[in-house]
Design a protein around this motif. Structure first.
Motif, mmCIF file in Angstrom:
data_model
loop_
_atom_site.group_PDB
_atom_site.id
_atom_site.type_symbol
_atom_site.label_atom_id
_atom_site.label_comp_id
_atom_site.label_asym_id
_atom_site.label_seq_id
_atom_site.Cartn_x
_atom_site.Cartn_y
_atom_site.Cartn_z
ATOM 1 N N ALA A 130 2.635 5.591 -1.496
ATOM 2 C CA ALA A 130 1.850 4.399 -1.947
ATOM 3 C C ALA A 130 2.562 2.861 -1.262
ATOM 4 C CB ALA A 130 0.889 4.397 -2.783
ATOM 5 N N LEU A 131 3.192 2.983 -1.429
ATOM 6 C CA LEU A 131 4.369 1.738 -1.859
ATOM 7 C C LEU A 131 4.859 1.285 -0.517
ATOM 8 C CD1 LEU A 131 5.754 -1.057 -3.279
ATOM 9 C CD2 LEU A 131 7.190 0.406 -3.668
ATOM 10 N N PHE A 132 5.223 2.241 0.735
ATOM 11 C CA PHE A 132 5.448 1.783 2.148
ATOM 12 C C PHE A 132 4.345 2.270 2.699
ATOM 13 C CE2 PHE A 132 6.353 4.182 6.165
ATOM 14 C CZ PHE A 132 7.042 3.143 6.548
ATOM 15 N N LEU A 133 3.105 2.602 1.979
ATOM 16 C CA LEU A 133 2.239 2.637 3.218
ATOM 17 C C LEU A 133 1.407 0.844 3.568
ATOM 18 C CD1 LEU A 133 0.324 5.524 2.469
ATOM 19 C CD2 LEU A 133 1.036 5.486 4.931
ATOM 20 N N LYS A 134 1.704 0.525 2.062
ATOM 21 C CA LYS A 134 0.697 -0.904 1.868
ATOM 22 C C LYS A 134 1.640 -1.398 2.270
ATOM 23 C CE LYS A 134 -0.611 -4.073 -1.230
ATOM 24 N NZ LYS A 134 -0.512 -4.667 -2.447
ATOM 25 N N GLU A 135 3.429 -2.052 2.590
ATOM 26 C CA GLU A 135 3.969 -2.951 2.741
ATOM 27 C C GLU A 135 4.394 -2.938 4.437
ATOM 28 O OE1 GLU A 135 7.654 -2.784 0.037
ATOM 29 O OE2 GLU A 135 6.980 -3.923 -0.832
ATOM 30 N N HIS A 136 4.777 -1.450 4.815
ATOM 31 C CA HIS A 136 5.004 -1.225 6.169
ATOM 32 C C HIS A 136 4.088 -1.069 7.246
ATOM 33 C CE1 HIS A 136 9.374 -1.752 5.223
ATOM 34 N NE2 HIS A 136 8.472 -0.812 3.747
ATOM 35 N N LYS A 137 2.670 -0.325 6.525
ATOM 36 C CA LYS A 137 2.225 -0.309 7.559
ATOM 37 C C LYS A 137 0.262 -0.654 7.304
ATOM 38 C CE LYS A 137 4.403 3.297 10.025
ATOM 39 N NZ LYS A 137 4.688 3.919 11.538
#
Ligand SMILES: Cc1cc2nc3c(=O)[nH]c(=O)nc-3n(C[C@H](O)[C@H](O)[C@H](O)COP(=O)(O)OP(=O)(O)OC[C@H]3O[C@@H](n4cnc5c(N)ncnc54)[C@H](O)[C@@H]3O)c2cc1C
Length: 267
Positions: A130-137
């Protein structure tokens, strides 16, 4: 070429977060820097402990001190001999850790809104996603957390803190809506429309139901399988999973997964 590390690392912290649930911080910055959401580590208990074989755990979160990555966390549930022994370890003890292993989740271009669906401790691999999807995508997540009871629902605050919408079911009604999480997911699709992708991890029955829902509503779906495995890197072949559409053909959760397109495997 994937980077793979193995060494004895110190336990930074070991916190009981519920009955039978623990968070363990491990001082392994090199591994934490390269691990992707959905990848896992194989952990061997210190000399003298039983069982001798390593046990697989998802990389739950990256630990940061100041501006530096100092390690990662695993979130685990005590289910048998290995996790029971692990739960008795203390900060400062050493664990032999190998990883990161497996393929991890993927996020194709054009994805804007996803459902993350967790059954119990299956949530362990979804927080960093969830964090990756928000921050990077720039992807918005709606998170569905299911458990038998309130104490099996984990990580709600972590998802809240990154602004994800969280919906909860428990089978006994002690938190959120009474029922099973897959029914809530189907209802959300019927009422609000389809997400661009479903990512799921949890018990096999839940994954089967989610895969069926994804198929019915024509939603892309990635599932992380927690198939029992002994080596974690394709040598023992113990984690065979039947390949969809090819009777007699098998994939392996450790090297071909643990994350699969839900249409690729028979579960
Ligand atoms: C890629 C991967 C990532 C994982 N990530 C996590 C994680 O982040 N947190 C976490 O708590 N667990 C995770 N697991 C499951 C975890 O590896 C097992 O719970 C652990 O190996 C059990 O070891 P044990 O010695 O305590 O239990 P054992 O003594 O080996 O088994 C005890 C009982 O649990 C059953 N069991 C063992 N493993 C599983 C399993 N994977 N699924 C269902 N039943 C099982 C056994 O059949 C047995 O009945 C993951 C598994 C995989 C394959």
């Amino acid at each position: 070429m994937k980077k793979l590390f193995q060494k004895k690392v110190q336990i930074l912290h070991h916190i009981k977060v519920g009955p039978g649930y623990f968070r363990m911080g491990l001082a392994f910055p090199e591994l934490a820097m390269v691990a992707r959401p959905g990848q896992f580590v194989m952990v061997r208990l210190p000399d003298g402990y039983i069982p001798l074989l390593r046990r697989p755990f998802s990389v739950h979160s990256r630990l940061v001190e100041g501006a530096e990555v100092c390690g990662f966390e695993v979130l685990y549930k005590v289910v048998g001999q290995g996790t029971q022994a692990m739960s008795g370890l203390k900060a400062g003890d050493l664990l032999d850790v190998l990883g990161p292993l497996g393929n991890g989740f993927s996020c194709p271009d054009g994805i804007r809104h996803v459902f993350l669906v967790a059954g119990g401790v299956g949530v362990a691999c979804l927080c960093c996603l969830a964090l990756f999807l928000k921050e990077h995508k720039g992807v918005r997540s709606t998170v569905f957390l299911g458990g038998r009871s309130a104490t099996d629902v984990l990580c709600q605050e972590e998802f809240d803190s990154i602004g994800a919408k969280v919906r909860i079911t428990t089978e006994d009604g002690s938190l959120g809506e009474k029922g099973v999480i897959t029914s809530m997911v189907e209802q959300a699709i019927n009422v609000n429309g389809r997400p661009d992708m479903i990512y799921a991890c949890g018990p096999t029955g839940m994954l089967k139901a989610i895969s069926d829902i994804a198929c019915t509503h024509e939603v892309l779906c990635q599932i992380s399988l927690e198939t029992v495995m002994a080596c974690g890197f394709g040598v023992c072949l113990g984690c065979a999973v039947q390949k969809a559409g090819s009777p007699g053909a098998y994939l392996h959760a450790c090297t071909d997964g643990p994350v699969f397109d839900s249409r690729a495997v028979v579960i």
